[in-house]
Design an enzyme around this catalytic site. Sequence first.
Site, PDB file in Angstrom:
ATOM      1  N   SER A 140      42.898  44.533  38.063  1.00 30.29           N
ATOM      2  CA  SER A 140      43.771  43.581  37.395  1.00 30.29           C
ATOM      3  C   SER A 140      42.958  42.592  36.551  1.00 30.29           C
ATOM      4  O   SER A 140      42.255  43.032  35.646  1.00 30.29           O
ATOM      5  CB  SER A 140      44.634  42.862  38.451  1.00 30.29           C
ATOM      6  OG  SER A 140      45.724  42.230  37.848  1.00 30.29           O
ATOM      7  N   ASP A 294      52.402  51.290  37.987  1.00 33.97           N
ATOM      8  CA  ASP A 294      52.205  49.913  37.516  1.00 33.97           C
ATOM      9  C   ASP A 294      53.169  49.633  36.365  1.00 33.97           C
ATOM     10  O   ASP A 294      53.195  50.360  35.381  1.00 33.97           O
ATOM     11  CB  ASP A 294      50.747  49.761  37.057  1.00 33.97           C
ATOM     12  CG  ASP A 294      50.309  48.312  36.969  1.00 33.97           C
ATOM     13  OD1 ASP A 294      51.089  47.480  36.462  1.00 33.97           O
ATOM     14  OD2 ASP A 294      49.183  48.016  37.394  1.00 33.97           O
ATOM     15  N   HIS A 323      51.623  47.730  40.779  1.00 37.78           N
ATOM     16  CA  HIS A 323      50.431  46.903  40.618  1.00 37.78           C
ATOM     17  C   HIS A 323      49.895  46.411  41.963  1.00 37.78           C
ATOM     18  O   HIS A 323      48.684  46.342  42.163  1.00 37.78           O
ATOM     19  CB  HIS A 323      50.739  45.716  39.705  1.00 37.78           C
ATOM     20  CG  HIS A 323      49.491  45.041  39.207  1.00 37.78           C
ATOM     21  ND1 HIS A 323      48.644  45.613  38.290  1.00 37.78           N
ATOM     22  CD2 HIS A 323      48.932  43.850  39.529  1.00 37.78           C
ATOM     23  CE1 HIS A 323      47.626  44.810  38.049  1.00 37.78           C
ATOM     24  NE2 HIS A 323      47.777  43.729  38.792  1.00 37.78           N
TER      25      HIS A 323
END
Lengths: 354, 354
Positions: A140, A294, A323
């Site tokens: 991320s 995601d 995610h």
Amino acid sequence: MITNDFYSQENVGPYEIYNLGDFKLEDGGIIPNLKLAYTTHGELNAAKNNVIVIPTWFSGTSKDYESYIGIDRALNPSEYFIIVINQIGNGVSSSPHNSPDPISMANFPNVRIGDDVRAQHKLITEKYGIEEIALVVGASMGAQQTYEWAVRYPDMVKRAAPIAGTAKNTVHDFLFTKTLNDAITSDPGWKDGNYSSHLEVSDGLKRHADIWAVLGLSTEFYKQEKWTLFDMNSVEEFIEEFLHPLYESLDPNSLLTMGWKWQRGDVSRNTGDSLEEALGRIKAKVFVMPISDDMFFTVRDCEAEQKMIPNSELKIVNSVCGHFGLSGVDGADYHRQIDNYLNELLSINVVEPV
Amino acid sequence: MITNDFYSQENVGPYEIYNLGDFKLEDGGIIPNLKLAYTTHGELNAAKNNVIVIPTWFSGTSKDYESYIGIDRALNPSEYFIIVINQIGNGVSSSPHNSPDPISMANFPNVRIGDDVRAQHKLITEKYGIEEIALVVGASMGAQQTYEWAVRYPDMVKRAAPIAGTAKNTVHDFLFTKTLNDAITSDPGWKDGNYSSHLEVSDGLKRHADIWAVLGLSTEFYKQEKWTLFDMNSVEEFIEEFLHPLYESLDPNSLLTMGWKWQRGDVSRNTGDSLEEALGRIKAKVFVMPISDDMFFTVRDCEAEQKMIPNSELKIVNSVCGHFGLSGVDGADYHRQIDNYLNELLSINVVEPV
């Protein structure tokens, strides 16, 4: 400065602190006595070539990578010297709530991904004399920093594995992060950043959490009732007893500092806005590792960038957690995929192009 | 009652009003003198078997379907008698802001999809004596109503085309809609539903719009800079000059009434919570028509339902505009797909199973 026990040694440690002195920021201003909190696993070898650097994700700390690291993992502390570095503003490294005047709370300056990576570079070169990194890996916002490392220090980074993140943040992602930020700043308790306790911003943090509930997981996560992975018995429990308390415990200004930074992550700032040129500069062997479900760092967006990186491969990680899969909540199945990819990447002999 | 010119005859008309008298609601309470606003295209034939019913979507009115209807379209008023009916609470039919006491504003009762469909049934049977519907077609909440029509009145509905919507709302969708609702109710100007002008809730409506910006389009929409389809030159313009004004012009309580209803759309309420039994009851030929890039009424979720409907086919509509594709903003390409599917569906001779 205010106290928030979430970020204590007891809760997210053990971590060490490195004081970088006064640190000039890309967007102007300085952080006096910038403190990076970091944790290490394993030993630096004599050749200083067994280094793995791991930068943290949004709202995360170095603690969150513990499940990625172990003697039965690719990120093996018996082979590698692993440094997990808390990003600036994450609540553990220098951040709004733990910084003294003149940069306390609402006065904390804007920080960019490039600032983080320059600071991390300073830490590992100054403190450890490291000149070569076997692998930078992060998820991320950790992926944003991973890309920045590979673009900014192409001769130093031999391998890179950005998980669930992009080199240049997308317009869609910018808008998504805006809704996360606005959930906080629209709470009257936020008081333009000068609340006296994060508890005064609970309503905003809950709405922030509720938006994560929509984008952070996946439609399939809810359909398959995967909240059981979080030891929750219903979706209501998942929201009210997992997500709400999680975000309510965090510092609002810290989330906003990271949110601002996330929105503007962009390696093409190094190359006059040319993303192709920036990614083309990378010498590392790169495994681009998006998560299948995601909703905002999509496989499609990650793949488009992967195609611009000379020595790279797309390696999709399957998780219906979307995610949030990066937290490793899927357990063995997730870590098996990560380990397989990272073992493969680490086994590749990276030779400089002639 | 307060005035909001958005819902005027000048802006979203011409529409007619049918007064159903006192209407009992599923969740208790009544709407005294329930008024359904509707518009018709074409003429009812003598056999009364050329009827197409179209229910409206969230925040939409009968006006929004105009681009779907025309003599060069599948929804052809020279062949069919097309009735577009504004859902209860949409600001045109009976709604919080246009209803007198005792159900004005914050006192407006909870309304369900089933209430809408029963009211629409009453309108077309009482006023027109219609006993057979050639096609029910609607998008988003219009699809929820379409499914409810097909399940509740299986002998009456010969064909159904739910576009970009589900028969049973998903948990993920419920959470998404919650963030839309909370953006409004968290605005102090909302005053628990008793604002004196929708303009007092502008901040909340803007945040509501910002969440639509993230989920209502698609990651690809932004990547391909498709805001030009809305005659906008930049993403900032798209947000500030299209999306913000669009939602700021609407009535907050109206959006909340529809949001509550949307969250709970579920045909299995007719069959003791068995979705399979509810969908199995459908006698209509059904084309399930999700939009390819829809982020919340996903193809995957729509397909799972389609498989439970006896006489059905999955027909995917391609649009990088995601859910907002239903507005027809793609233009000819979108309407060509819709027309092809609906022409095919309308050409199928629906025979009762023996």
